[in-house]
Design an enzyme around this catalytic site. Structure first.
Site, PDB file in Angstrom:
ATOM      1  N   GLU A   1       0.829  -1.199   0.000  1.00  0.00           N
ATOM      2  CA  GLU A   1       0.000   0.000   0.000  1.00  0.00           C
ATOM      3  C   GLU A   1       0.866   1.254   0.000  1.00  0.00           C
ATOM      4  O   GLU A   1       1.739   1.408   0.857  1.00  0.00           O
ATOM      5  CB  GLU A   1      -0.895   0.029   1.238  1.00  0.00           C
ATOM      6  CG  GLU A   1      -1.824  -1.167   1.368  1.00  0.00           C
ATOM      7  CD  GLU A   1      -2.535  -1.205   2.709  1.00  0.00           C
ATOM      8  OE1 GLU A   1      -3.521  -1.938   2.822  1.00  0.00           O
ATOM      9  OE2 GLU A   1      -2.101  -0.506   3.649  1.00  0.00           O
ATOM     10  N   CYS A   2       0.619   2.146  -0.931  1.00  0.00           N
ATOM     11  CA  CYS A   2       1.242   3.470  -0.966  1.00  0.00           C
ATOM     12  C   CYS A   2       2.766   3.378  -0.846  1.00  0.00           C
ATOM     13  O   CYS A   2       3.429   2.945  -1.778  1.00  0.00           O
ATOM     14  CB  CYS A   2       0.633   4.367   0.112  1.00  0.00           C
ATOM     15  SG  CYS A   2       0.825   6.136  -0.228  1.00  0.00           S
TER      16      CYS A   2
END
Length: 430
Positions: free
Chosen positions: A320-321
């Protein structure tokens, strides 16, 4: 199951930057020092404020949001907290009525009275008008009173207090003081572990609150029992390696709880410091600040090789990210310094001077439909075709891509895994 009663407050403000986190943390630290069991929640998807609030209260902090978390899950979290706490504090997000859903929506839905924090540093009688507006804008909103922040003197506090209508309770004032300030970074506050004197700042804020503000417990709120939900052990026996260090720290406690409730064993590791992965079946690489640790990450060759081998073996990875940025060919920071990353996803990312995206997101994957949010300052260029794109419930055009390469799933979206436990299990099940 029956309802549970517990004193509770939702700390809100007319806008961001008024001192909600400072006041919430001060209240939590003050009551915790008195031996009370304090549970703190944060409205919305923020990661950094909860780190400070967890330090202040000594307990993990969970998100509450009528959309991302959902009303029923929010009800369950509050009901469980009411069974173990002497005080529940909820820090709002942005201004009291800002956003959809807003902090005011949450307060009304669960009957939690609002304590409005107003920065009084540059006002006098207008303080009372602002307080009146917050209280009366939605007549059905439960409203506890107001607290002035960053007050210049005792006399200044008295002027602010006297400006209030009789119908609004004065909770007191916090003085302007550098000893209580919580430094910020582009996502809000800096991470709790980066503040060597954080406990001293929290104690100073608690001391100031005790001397100049109302500190008695608020009235009890009745929290209705949630619908009982049982989870099948879909991850029983699965060992999940979770990256957690200064570069990768944006983890929802609810995500970790869910994975464990599904039967997984969580093993935390540091891509910055560890030379090898623990013996795991799956990897979870959350967001954080990899751009601040480019050299350390790029120089940790053994860890890079271990993650590449994990991927080559067809084992699941959820990134994520910041975790996704770590898997790209390269990442360039704001100072134009580029470093080689792991090369598991084709593409390059560059940090920007301004915010690139901020939005709630919902995405339909083959495994199910997950909710979450995006908040980043980088731009990514990749030839990889997205598996899917997110949708924003608030009609923003933000539509973050979700990429897939083998068992690797990556996106800018920070997923709130309890929004679809079956999808979460499918993403990380070998």
């Amino acid at each position: 199951m029956t309802s549970r009663n517990c004193p509770a407050l939702l700390i809100a403000a007319p806008a961001s930057g008024q001192g909600k986190t400072t006041v919430t943390a001060a209240l939590a630290r003050l009551h915790a020092r008195q031996g009370k069991r304090v549970r703190v929640f944060k409205c919305g998807p923020d990661f950094l404020d909860p780190m400070i609030l967890a330090r202040a209260s000594g307990k993990p902090v969970y998100q509450l949001d009528l959309w991302m978390v959902g009303e029923e899950e929010s009800r369950r979290l509050l009901w469980e907290a009411a069974g173990e706490a002497d005080l529940i504090l909820i820090e709002g997000v942005m201004g009291l009525f800002d956003g959809a859903p807003s902090a005011a929506d949450l307060a009304r839905r669960f009957g939690v009275p609002v304590l409005a924090v107003i920065d009084g540093s540059a006002m006098a009688q207008t303080f009372g008008a602002l307080a009146h507006g917050l209280k009366s804008f939605q007549p059905e909103l439960p409203f506890a009173g107001v607290l002035a922040n960053r007050v210049g003197s005792t006399r200044h506090g008295e002027i602010l207090r006297d400006s209030l209508p009789e119908s609004i309770r004065w909770y007191g004032a916090l003085p302007r003081s550098v000893d209580m300030e919580l430094p910020s970074r582009h996502l809000g506050l800096v991470q709790a572990e980066e503040l060597a004197d954080l406990d001293a700042r929290l104690d100073a804020a608690a001391d100031a609150l005790a001397q100049s503000a109302e500190t008695e417990l608020p009235p009890a709120v009745s929290f209705a029992a949630p619908t009982r939900v049982s989870l099948a052990p879909l991850l029983a026996g699965v060992r999940i390696g979770v990256a957690r260090d200064a570069a990768f720290a944006f983890l929802y406690q609810a995500n970790l709880d869910l994975l464990q409730a599904l039967g997984a064993e969580l093993l935390f590791f540091s891509p910055l410091r560890f030379a090898r992965l623990p013996a795991v079946d799956s990897l979870y690489l959350p967001g954080g600040y990899p751009e601040l640790h480019l050299r350390a990450l790029s120089r940790n060759g053994p860890m890079a090789e271990a993650i590449r081998a994990h991927h080559a073996a067809g084992k699941p990875i959820l990134a994520e990210c910041g975790g996704m940025l770590y898997l790209l060919d390269g990442l360039t920071d704001r100072g134009d310094e580029r470093a080689e990353m792991l090369g598991l996803l084709p593409g390059e990312a560059r940090m920007q001077q301004r915010l690139s995206a901020l939005a709630l997101q919902e995405v339909e994957l083959p495994e199910g439909r997950l909710r979450g949010h995006t908040f980043h300052h980088s731009m990514l260029e990749s030839p990889l075709q997205p598996l899917a794109r997110g949708e924003c419930p608030n009609y923003k055009r933000t539509a973050e891509a979700v990429y897939r390469s083998g068992r690797l799933t990556a996106s800018y979206i920070h997923f709130y895994l309890p929004s679809d436990p079956l999808a979460a299990a499918a993403l990380l099940r070998p």
